[in-house]
Scaffold this active site. Structure first.
Site, mmCIF file in Angstrom:
data_model
loop_
_atom_site.group_PDB
_atom_site.id
_atom_site.type_symbol
_atom_site.label_atom_id
_atom_site.label_comp_id
_atom_site.label_asym_id
_atom_site.label_seq_id
_atom_site.Cartn_x
_atom_site.Cartn_y
_atom_site.Cartn_z
ATOM 1 C CG HIS A 212 100.550 91.113 -45.571
ATOM 2 N ND1 HIS A 212 100.409 89.772 -45.352
ATOM 3 C CD2 HIS A 212 100.612 91.262 -46.903
ATOM 4 C CE1 HIS A 212 100.407 89.128 -46.492
ATOM 5 N NE2 HIS A 212 100.515 89.998 -47.472
HETATM 6 C C1 UD1 Z 1 102.928 93.218 -51.192
HETATM 7 C C2 UD1 Z 1 101.989 92.607 -52.248
HETATM 8 C C3 UD1 Z 1 101.145 91.513 -51.597
HETATM 9 C C4 UD1 Z 1 102.016 90.499 -50.900
HETATM 10 C C5 UD1 Z 1 102.957 91.181 -49.907
HETATM 11 C C6 UD1 Z 1 103.918 90.196 -49.312
HETATM 12 C C7 UD1 Z 1 101.156 94.072 -54.051
HETATM 13 C C8 UD1 Z 1 100.012 94.864 -54.520
HETATM 14 N N1 UD1 Z 1 101.068 93.604 -52.784
HETATM 15 O O1 UD1 Z 1 102.106 93.808 -50.198
HETATM 16 O O2 UD1 Z 1 100.392 90.860 -52.614
HETATM 17 O O3 UD1 Z 1 101.182 89.604 -50.211
HETATM 18 O O4 UD1 Z 1 103.725 92.189 -50.616
HETATM 19 O O5 UD1 Z 1 104.409 90.644 -48.087
HETATM 20 O O6 UD1 Z 1 102.100 93.865 -54.770
HETATM 21 N N2 UD1 Z 1 107.279 98.378 -46.347
HETATM 22 C C9 UD1 Z 1 108.445 98.530 -45.633
HETATM 23 N N3 UD1 Z 1 109.535 97.807 -46.022
HETATM 24 C C10 UD1 Z 1 109.519 96.955 -47.063
HETATM 25 C C11 UD1 Z 1 108.333 96.809 -47.792
HETATM 26 C C12 UD1 Z 1 107.216 97.516 -47.415
HETATM 27 O O7 UD1 Z 1 108.515 99.294 -44.682
HETATM 28 O O8 UD1 Z 1 110.550 96.329 -47.358
HETATM 29 C C13 UD1 Z 1 106.065 99.115 -45.912
HETATM 30 C C14 UD1 Z 1 105.910 100.475 -46.567
HETATM 31 O O9 UD1 Z 1 105.354 101.328 -45.631
HETATM 32 C C15 UD1 Z 1 104.897 100.187 -47.665
HETATM 33 C C16 UD1 Z 1 104.032 99.089 -47.087
HETATM 34 O O10 UD1 Z 1 104.914 98.335 -46.267
HETATM 35 O O11 UD1 Z 1 104.153 101.334 -48.018
HETATM 36 C C17 UD1 Z 1 103.383 98.198 -48.111
HETATM 37 O O12 UD1 Z 1 104.340 97.649 -49.037
HETATM 38 P P1 UD1 Z 1 103.876 97.155 -50.507
HETATM 39 O O13 UD1 Z 1 104.981 96.458 -51.184
HETATM 40 O O14 UD1 Z 1 103.202 98.277 -51.229
HETATM 41 O O15 UD1 Z 1 102.726 96.152 -50.193
HETATM 42 P P2 UD1 Z 1 102.677 94.909 -49.219
HETATM 43 O O16 UD1 Z 1 101.579 95.169 -48.241
HETATM 44 O O17 UD1 Z 1 104.026 94.573 -48.718
HETATM 45 N N1 UDP Z 2 107.479 84.769 -43.653
HETATM 46 C C1 UDP Z 2 108.742 84.918 -43.092
HETATM 47 N N2 UDP Z 2 108.870 85.679 -41.954
HETATM 48 C C2 UDP Z 2 107.811 86.286 -41.358
HETATM 49 C C3 UDP Z 2 106.524 86.135 -41.941
HETATM 50 C C4 UDP Z 2 106.396 85.379 -43.085
HETATM 51 O O1 UDP Z 2 109.716 84.359 -43.595
HETATM 52 O O2 UDP Z 2 107.988 86.960 -40.341
HETATM 53 C C5 UDP Z 2 107.330 83.981 -44.891
HETATM 54 C C6 UDP Z 2 106.352 82.827 -44.812
HETATM 55 O O3 UDP Z 2 107.020 81.659 -44.376
HETATM 56 C C7 UDP Z 2 105.848 82.703 -46.236
HETATM 57 C C8 UDP Z 2 105.935 84.123 -46.754
HETATM 58 O O4 UDP Z 2 106.793 84.834 -45.870
HETATM 59 O O5 UDP Z 2 106.719 81.901 -47.014
HETATM 60 C C9 UDP Z 2 104.565 84.760 -46.797
HETATM 61 O O6 UDP Z 2 104.706 86.109 -47.129
HETATM 62 P P1 UDP Z 2 103.561 87.168 -46.896
HETATM 63 O O7 UDP Z 2 102.628 86.696 -45.860
HETATM 64 O O8 UDP Z 2 104.257 88.474 -46.687
HETATM 65 O O9 UDP Z 2 102.876 87.261 -48.329
HETATM 66 P P2 UDP Z 2 101.770 86.405 -49.096
HETATM 67 O O10 UDP Z 2 102.142 84.975 -49.049
HETATM 68 O O11 UDP Z 2 100.449 86.700 -48.442
HETATM 69 O O12 UDP Z 2 101.801 86.987 -50.471
#
Ligand code: UD1
Ligand code: UDP
Length: 364
Positions: A212
Site C-alpha cells: 500500500h
Molecule cells: C496511511 C498512512 C500510511 C499507513 C497507512 C496504513 C499517511 C501519509 N499514510 O496510508 O503511513 O501505512 O495509512 O494503512 O498518513 N481509502 C479507503 N478507505 C479507507 C481509507 C483509505 O478507501 O478507509 C482509500 C482512499 O482511496 C484513499 C486511499 O485509500 O485515497 C489512501 O488513504 P490514505 O489514508 O490517504 O493513505 P494510506 O495509503 O491508507
Molecule cells: N492488517 C489487518 N488486516 C489486513 C492487513 C493488515 O488487520 O488485511 C494489520 C496488520 O496485522 C498490522 C497492520 O494492519 O497490524 C498493518 O497496517 P498497514 O500495513 O496498513 O500499515 P503500516 O503498518 O505499514 O503503517
C-alpha cells in the site's frame, strides 16, 4: 486527562494495548478518531474485534491530499483540545493523523497565561528510514522533535533520537505495543473460525502479500513490475499469493487496468483473521511496517518490497530482507528467505509496552 489520537488501521491496532491499560489502571482518557481511515474493514472492524470503546470524537476527515487532510485534522483537533483540556496527547506511528495531532497539541495552551503547551507523547518514536521522499519519514521526524515523551520501541530507535539531539530525559525504551497486540490477540484469534481453511489454504503452502505504500502503488510501472515479479514467484513455487488488498492499491490497480495472475485477492481482514493468515504463511511479501514487525514476532520469513526500512531490527535478526523493487531482486530475496532457518529472537520487546507507556505518563 489523556487524549488518545488515532486515525488509521495500524494506529487502532497499536494503540489498543494502551487503551486497555488505561481502562485497567483507571486512567482518565478519551479517544479522538480523525477518520483518516473510515471503511468498515479499515476501521470499525478493529474496534469491534478488539473490544475497544467507541471513540468519543470522530472528525470524519476521510481521504484528501496530504495538506488538506493534515490541515482539516488540525482544525478539528484544536477545537476538541480547547474544550476537553487534556494534559497529554498520545499519538502513534507516522501517519498524517500523527503529524496533525502533534502540531495542534504543540500550539494549544490550556492553562491560562502558561507558556507550556499540551505535552505530546509519541508512541513508536525514533524510527528512521532515512528516506525523506516518504511522507511517513517527514511525519515521524516532526512528531519526535515536538514530543515531550518519546516511547522508543528499541535501542536502535533510542540512538536515532540521541543522534538528533533529543535529551535523554524525554526518551523511554518501552518495546513496541505491536508485541502486546499480537500476544493479546493470537490466542483469541485461534478461537475464531479457521480463516486459513476457509480460504482453501493450508499452513506453509501460501505466500501472504500486502502492498500500500504511496511510492509503490501510485506508480504504474513500479506497481506492474512488482506484481509481475510476484506472479513469477507463484509460477516457480506453485504456491498461491494471498492478497488482502488495501483500498488504495485496489483503486490504483483498477485505474492502471493491471491484470493479475497467481493471486487470491481478498478484502482487508480484521486483525484476528489476519493474524491467522499471517502466522501460517510460508513467507510474507510486503511493504507494510506493521507486517514486517509481526512476521518477525510470529517467526514468519519476510521480504520487504521497498528500498529502505525503518525496522532494521528485523533484518539484523535474520527475519527480513529489504529487496528493493526490481523484479529480479524480489525473486532472489524470496529464494534466500525460503532457504533460511526460521529461528530468530523477537527484537521488539516483551509485550508489556502498553502498561509501561501508561505508567510513565501517569505514574500513580
Ligand atoms: C496511511 C498512512 C500510511 C499507513 C497507512 C496504513 C499517511 C501519509 N499514510 O496510508 O503511513 O501505512 O495509512 O494503512 O498518513 N481509502 C479507503 N478507505 C479507507 C481509507 C483509505 O478507501 O478507509 C482509500 C482512499 O482511496 C484513499 C486511499 O485509500 O485515497 C489512501 O488513504 P490514505 O489514508 O490517504 O493513505 P494510506 O495509503 O491508507
Ligand atoms: N492488517 C489487518 N488486516 C489486513 C492487513 C493488515 O488487520 O488485511 C494489520 C496488520 O496485522 C498490522 C497492520 O494492519 O497490524 C498493518 O497496517 P498497514 O500495513 O496498513 O500499515 P503500516 O503498518 O505499514 O503503517
Amino acid at each position: 486527562m489523556l487524549a488518545i489520537v488515532l486515525g488509521t488501521r495500524p494506529e487502532i491496532i497499536k494503540m489498543s494495548p494502551i487503551i486497555r491499560s488505561c481502562q485497567k489502571k483507571g486512567v482518565d482518557f478519551f479517544v479522538l478518531h480523525t477518520g483518516q481511515h473510515y471503511s468498515y474493514e479499515m476501521d470499525r472492524v478493529f474496534f469491534d474485534e478488539l473490544g475497544l470503546p467507541a471513540p468519543e470524537f470522530n472528525l470524519d476527515v476521510g481521504s484528501k491530499s496530504h495538506a488538506e487532510q493534515t490541515g482539516q485534522i488540525m482544525t478539528g483537533i484544536e477545537k476538541i483540545l480547547a474544550q476537553e483540556k487534556p494534559e497529554v496527547v498520545l499519538v502513534q506511528g507516522d501517519t498524517n493523523t500523527v503529524l496533525a495531532g502533534t502540531l495542534a497539541a504543540s500550539k494549544t495552551y490550556i492553562r491560562k497565561g502558561s507558556s507550556q503547551p499540551i505535552d505530546v507523547g509519541h508512541v513508536e518514536a525514533g524510527l528512521r528510514s532515512f528516506d525523506r521522499s516518504m511522507p511517513e519519514e517527514v511525519n515521524r521526524i516532526v512528531a519526535d522533535h515536538l514530543s515531550r515523551y518519546l516511547f522508543a520501541p528499541t535501542k536502535t530507535a533510542q540512538e536515532h533520537l540521541q543522534h538528533e539531539g533529543i535529551p535523554d530525559e524525554k526518551i523511554f525504551v518501552t518495546g513496541n505495543t505491536v508485541v502486546d497486540a499480537v500476544k493479546e490477540n493470537l490466542a483469541l484469534s485461534k478461537k475464531k473460525a479457521d480463516t486459513v481453511k476457509d480460504l482453501g489454504l493450508s499452513k506453509d503452502r501460501y505466500f501472504l502479500v500486502t502492498l500500500h505504500r504511496q511510492e509503490n502503488v501510485d506508480n504504474k510501472k513500479r506497481l506492474k513490475e512488482i506484481l509481475e515479479s510476484l506472479t513469477q514467484i507463484h509460477e516457480t513455487t506453485g504456491m498461491p499469493l494471498v492478497f488482502p488488498i488495501h483500498p488504495r492499491t485496489e483503486k490504483m490497480i483498477a485505474s492502471f487496468s493491471l491484470k493479475l495472475k497467481g493471486f487470491q485477492m481478498i478484502k482487508p481482514l480484521g486483525f484476528l483473521e489476519f493474524l491467522q493468515l499471517e502466522s501460517q504463511a510460508r513467507l510474507a511479501l510486503t511493504d507494510s511496517g506493521g507486517v514486517q514487525e509481526e512476521a518477525c514476532i510470529l517467526n514468519v520469513p519476510c521480504v520487504t518490497i521497498r528500498d529502505s526500512t525503518e525496522r532494521p531490527e528485523t533484518v539484523d535478526v535474520g527475519a527480513n530482507i529489504i529487496a528493493g523493487v526490481e523484479p529480479s531482486a524480489i525473486v532472489n530475496a524470496t529464494e534466500k528467505m525460503l532457504a533460511r532457518s526460521r529461528m530468530w529472537e523477537n527484537p521488539f520487546g516483551d509485550g508489556k509496552a502498553g502498561d509501561r507507556i501508561v505508567s510513565i505518563i501517569n505514574p500513580k
